[in-house]
Design an enzyme around this catalytic site. Structure first.
Site, short mmCIF file in Angstrom:
data_model
loop_
_atom_site.label_atom_id
_atom_site.label_comp_id
_atom_site.label_asym_id
_atom_site.label_seq_id
_atom_site.Cartn_x
_atom_site.Cartn_y
_atom_site.Cartn_z
N GLY A 20 0.78 -1.23 0.00
CA GLY A 20 0.00 0.00 0.00
C GLY A 20 0.81 1.28 0.00
N HIS B 53 -38.31 3.55 -14.66
CA HIS B 53 -38.78 4.92 -14.45
C HIS B 53 -39.56 5.00 -13.14
CE1 HIS B 53 -40.34 8.89 -15.35
NE2 HIS B 53 -41.55 8.45 -14.97
P1 FAD Z 1 -3.35 -0.59 1.82
O1 FAD Z 1 -4.81 -0.54 2.00
O2 FAD Z 1 -2.55 0.59 2.20
O3 FAD Z 1 -2.85 -1.85 2.65
C1 FAD Z 1 -1.50 -2.17 2.78
C2 FAD Z 1 -1.31 -2.96 4.06
O4 FAD Z 1 0.02 -3.43 4.09
C3 FAD Z 1 -1.49 -2.12 5.32
O5 FAD Z 1 -2.38 -2.75 6.19
C4 FAD Z 1 -0.08 -2.05 5.92
O6 FAD Z 1 -0.10 -2.01 7.34
C5 FAD Z 1 0.52 -3.33 5.42
N1 FAD Z 1 1.99 -3.33 5.31
C6 FAD Z 1 2.80 -2.41 4.75
N2 FAD Z 1 4.09 -2.82 4.78
C7 FAD Z 1 4.07 -4.04 5.38
C8 FAD Z 1 5.08 -4.99 5.67
N3 FAD Z 1 6.36 -4.81 5.32
N4 FAD Z 1 4.71 -6.12 6.32
C9 FAD Z 1 3.42 -6.34 6.67
N5 FAD Z 1 2.43 -5.49 6.39
C10 FAD Z 1 2.75 -4.36 5.74
N6 FAD Z 1 -9.96 4.42 -2.31
C11 FAD Z 1 -11.13 4.16 -2.92
O7 FAD Z 1 -11.15 3.41 -3.91
N7 FAD Z 1 -12.31 4.67 -2.46
C12 FAD Z 1 -12.35 5.50 -1.40
O8 FAD Z 1 -13.43 5.95 -1.01
C13 FAD Z 1 -11.14 5.82 -0.75
N8 FAD Z 1 -11.14 6.62 0.33
C14 FAD Z 1 -9.96 6.88 0.97
C15 FAD Z 1 -9.97 7.73 2.06
C16 FAD Z 1 -8.79 8.03 2.74
C17 FAD Z 1 -8.84 8.95 3.92
C18 FAD Z 1 -7.57 7.42 2.31
C19 FAD Z 1 -6.29 7.69 3.04
C20 FAD Z 1 -7.55 6.58 1.21
C21 FAD Z 1 -8.74 6.31 0.53
N9 FAD Z 1 -8.77 5.49 -0.60
C22 FAD Z 1 -9.94 5.24 -1.23
C23 FAD Z 1 -7.53 4.86 -1.12
C24 FAD Z 1 -7.48 3.39 -0.67
O9 FAD Z 1 -7.51 3.34 0.74
C25 FAD Z 1 -6.21 2.73 -1.19
O10 FAD Z 1 -6.13 2.91 -2.59
C26 FAD Z 1 -6.24 1.25 -0.88
O11 FAD Z 1 -6.34 1.02 0.51
C27 FAD Z 1 -4.98 0.57 -1.42
O12 FAD Z 1 -5.01 -0.78 -1.09
P2 FAD Z 1 -3.68 -1.62 -0.90
O13 FAD Z 1 -4.12 -2.99 -0.54
O14 FAD Z 1 -2.79 -1.42 -2.06
O15 FAD Z 1 -2.93 -0.92 0.33
#
Ligand code: FAD
Ligand code: NAD
Length: 478
Positions: free
Chosen positions: A153, A457
């Site tokens: 993420g 509708h």
């Molecule tokens: P993440 O959700 O960031 O998850 C990554 C995970 O990996 C985390 O839990 C982290 O702790 C873990 N991690 C990192 N490094 C390590 C490691 N080395 N070992 C173990 N664990 C690790 N997107 C939308 O589509 N709709 C929305 O409405 C929306 N609203 C948002 C609102 C806010 C306030 C924010 C900040 C973001 C929002 N987003 C939204 C964006 C969305 O949250 C992200 O695009 C999405 O969470 C990405 O998913 P991901 O699985 O790539 O990463």
């Protein structure tokens, strides 16, 4: 050493969905997550809590807007805000969903490991050895995986001069979206740095609850990557709701001062200062690769810190894949999920593909703003001839009944083939309405296909059909 077909690092929407899909495909899966709860940014401090507060604050704003309610013949007496209860409701929703992911892991026989996942560069019978590092910095265990999916993420980005003061119990005066989802009182004056998605969504939340909101944005206009008429309409509506904007300004500093904060910005040649009581820094997010040990396996990140991948999300190292916010492209939960599904289906020998032309992008303000595919500016630049169909919600019967007549649906179709190339919707529930257009783009549908599909509708969705008919010069109700 325990070994798996797949080790997923990160249990956000990208990681946890990939783990479940891989388990469905018969792979043995372990998922490593450093945080106490599963679900990543999205479920814990992103999509879900922000939408919970957007919904609650919108109800409050509707009740507070005597004029709007009065038009329905409803008079509201004394209005009270129990912010603690509102925040508690949000926390409860987050808890339900994050523990739901833990339940799904158990149901799918996925091994869930707590700790920081780290590449070692070592191999065990051709498998990658990954260490799980505990909170004390010690290696809790090592596991081996034929495939490793990086789904770590993103984290908050900042700008020079901004000094976060993130404290316990909501003390922070200069904070990120995470703090702004839990402020224990409504700020009197909130300064938001960045008029992007987070700035608009959380600025709306606190503005609806009574804060004066000033948004400082570097770009010259609102939502510059969207259709110009969408950005213009959105700006007009946000201003009507009381949000204040300064465009074309560069924030140079934000610091906590006493009980409040001071923000400094450059407006042309003039340096200006705003004193306020809270600052939300929302200038983007950057990929999260801290502590991952990428160097141990020879993966380099690009200038923005992203991990490079091919179309099926393979990195440069065999057996190592990456998806979601950590790779280049839009940072969206639903995109992370689809990329993860593509990656694990490819691992399992199936064809995997993500169509980047069919990714809906939604801003959950009121009204909502949704878009997908190409904008007219992008098509102009590419020299592609197109037709535009547009339908105002003012002319939709259901929108009238709902009292939600602000906004429009805009569809862009190829001038010769009539294939839908892009769409934008600004209006109530635009995020739900765009789904039809995502399916249309995915199936290479034409404006004619949408125009000839029967829409119930009276629904807001009829506006989508009417916009398609407008692209064909056959709009009925406008
Ligand atoms: P993440 O959700 O960031 O998850 C990554 C995970 O990996 C985390 O839990 C982290 O702790 C873990 N991690 C990192 N490094 C390590 C490691 N080395 N070992 C173990 N664990 C690790 N997107 C939308 O589509 N709709 C929305 O409405 C929306 N609203 C948002 C609102 C806010 C306030 C924010 C900040 C973001 C929002 N987003 C939204 C964006 C969305 O949250 C992200 O695009 C999405 O969470 C990405 O998913 P991901 O699985 O790539 O990463
Ligand atoms: P963003 O990229 O959407 O917006 C950041 C804004 O800050 C930009 O408009 C940028 O021009 C501005 N900015 C940058 N430096 C500045 C400066 N010095 N002074 C003034 N303005 C400055 O980023 P975000 O709003 O922080 O959101 C982060 C990510 O989270 C986004 O990529 C988004 O996709 C995702 N997200 C999605 C949703 C959703 O899908 N509804 C909601 C929230 C977040």
């Amino acid at each position: 050493m325990d070994s798996y077909d797949l080790i997923v690092i990160g249990a956000g929407p990208g990681g946890y969905v990939s783990a479940i899909r891989a388990a469905q495909l018969g792979l043995s899966v372990a998922c490593i997550e450093k945080d106490a709860t599963l679900g990543g940014t999205c479920l814990n401090v992103g999509c879900i809590p922000s939408k919970a507060l957007l919904e609650s604050s919108e109800k409050y704003a509707q009740a507070a807007d005597k004029k709007g309610m009065g038009a329905h013949g409803i008079a509201i007496g004394k209005l009270e805000l129990d912010l603690g209860k509102m925040l508690g409701r949000k926390d409860k929703i987050v808890k339900q969903l994050t523990s739901g992911v833990a339940m799904l892991f158990r149901k799918n026989n996925i091994t869930s490991l707590r700790g920081v996942g780290r590449f070692t560069g070592k191999r065990e019978a051709d498998k990658h050895v990954i260490e799980v590092v505990g909170g004390d910095g010690a290696v809790a265990q090592s596991i081996a995986g034929t495939n490793v999916l990086i789904a770590t993420g993103s984290k908050v980005a900042s700008i020079p001069g901004v000094e976060f003061d993130i404290g316990e119990g909501g003390a922070s005066r200069v904070g990120t979206s995470t703090e702004a989802l839990a402020w224990p009182e409504v700020p009197k004056h909130l300064v938001v740095i960045g008029a992007g998605v987070i700035g608009l969504e959380l600025g709306s939340v606190w503005g609806r609850l009574g804060a004066k909101v000033t948004v400082l944005e570097y770009m010259p206009r609102l939502l510059p990557t969207m259709e110009t008429d969408v950005g213009d309409a959105a700006l007009k509506l946000f201003k009507r709701q009381g949000l204040g904007f300064h465009f074309g300004v560069r924030v140079t500093g934000a610091v906590a001062v006493g009980d409040g904060a001071k923000v400094t910005y450059q407006d042309g040649d003039v340096e200006k200062v705003i004193e306020c009581d809270r600052v939300l820094v929302a200038v983007g997010r950057k990929p999260m690769t801290d502590g991952l040990g990428l160097a141990a396996i020879g993966i380099e990140v690009d200038r923005r810190g992203c991990v490079g991948v091919d179309e099926q999300f393979r990195t440069s190292v065999e057996g190592v894949w990456a998806i979601g916010d950590v790779i280049p492209g839009p940072m969206l939960a639903h995109l992370a999920e689809h990329e993860g599904i593509c990656a694990v289906e490819t691992m399992a020998g199936q064809p995997g593909h993500v169509n980047y032309e069919a990714i809906p992008n939604v801003i959950y303000t009121h009204p909502e703003i949704a878009s997908l595919g190409k904008t007219t500016a992008e098509l102009d630049e590419a020299g592609v001839a197109y037709r535009v169909g547009k339908f105002p919600l003012m002319a939709n019967g259901r929108a009238k009944a709902l009292g939600e007549t602000d906004g429009f649906v805009k569809i862009v179709a190829h001038a010769e083939t009539d294939r839908i190339l892009g769409a934008s919707i600004i209006g109530a529930r635009a995020g739900d309405l765009i789904a039809e257009l995502a399916v249309a783009v995915e199936f290479s549908a034409s404006a004619e296909d949408i125009g000839r599909s029967i829409h119930a509708h009276p629904t807001m969705a009829e506006s989508v059909k009417e916009a398609a008919l407008d692209a064909l010069g056959r709009v009925i109700n406008f």
